[in-house]
Design a protein around this motif. Sequence first.
Motif, mmCIF file in Angstrom:
data_model
loop_
_atom_site.group_PDB
_atom_site.id
_atom_site.type_symbol
_atom_site.label_atom_id
_atom_site.label_comp_id
_atom_site.label_asym_id
_atom_site.label_seq_id
_atom_site.Cartn_x
_atom_site.Cartn_y
_atom_site.Cartn_z
ATOM 1 N N ARG A 1 0.838 -1.206 0.000
ATOM 2 C CA ARG A 1 0.000 0.000 0.000
ATOM 3 C C ARG A 1 0.871 1.253 0.000
ATOM 4 N NH1 ARG A 1 -1.303 3.386 3.805
ATOM 5 N NH2 ARG A 1 -0.778 2.033 5.576
ATOM 6 N N GLN B 1 -4.829 4.253 3.748
ATOM 7 C CA GLN B 1 -5.759 3.153 4.017
ATOM 8 C C GLN B 1 -7.137 3.493 3.453
ATOM 9 O OE1 GLN B 1 -5.638 2.576 8.271
ATOM 10 N NE2 GLN B 1 -3.862 1.209 8.130
ATOM 11 N N LEU C 1 -7.097 3.054 -0.401
ATOM 12 C CA LEU C 1 -7.117 1.644 -0.779
ATOM 13 C C LEU C 1 -8.489 1.043 -0.505
ATOM 14 C CD1 LEU C 1 -5.767 -0.904 -1.829
ATOM 15 C CD2 LEU C 1 -4.900 -1.312 0.503
ATOM 16 N N ILE D 1 -9.064 -2.319 6.360
ATOM 17 C CA ILE D 1 -7.662 -2.255 5.933
ATOM 18 C C ILE D 1 -6.760 -2.195 7.169
ATOM 19 C CG2 ILE D 1 -5.916 -0.958 4.627
ATOM 20 C CD1 ILE D 1 -8.122 -2.180 2.852
ATOM 21 N N LEU E 1 -4.273 -2.649 -5.521
ATOM 22 C CA LEU E 1 -2.847 -2.309 -5.446
ATOM 23 C C LEU E 1 -2.130 -2.512 -6.779
ATOM 24 C CD1 LEU E 1 -2.147 -3.977 -1.999
ATOM 25 C CD2 LEU E 1 -2.010 -1.520 -2.497
#
Length: 72
Positions: free
Chosen positions: A16, A23, A26, A37, A59
């Motif tokens: 990440r 976070q 993502l 996450i 990702l």
Amino acid sequence: MDAVRKQLGVNLRSHRRRAGLSQEELGSLCDLDRTEISLLERGKRFPRLDTLVRLARGLKLSSPSDLLDDIR
């Protein structure tokens, strides 16, 4: 199994950060809450297989197995 969760969390956080994502970012890409996450990165929760796939896609990893590096 504790070591497995922790290593997965280390791997997830590393990928990440390399991707330059927070976070929250993502989570948004993967349709997951930021707290999910966080729990995964801290080794507090095991992801389901479909979650691993979503994380790998978010990702832009070549394979979900990239998240399993160094897990034996």
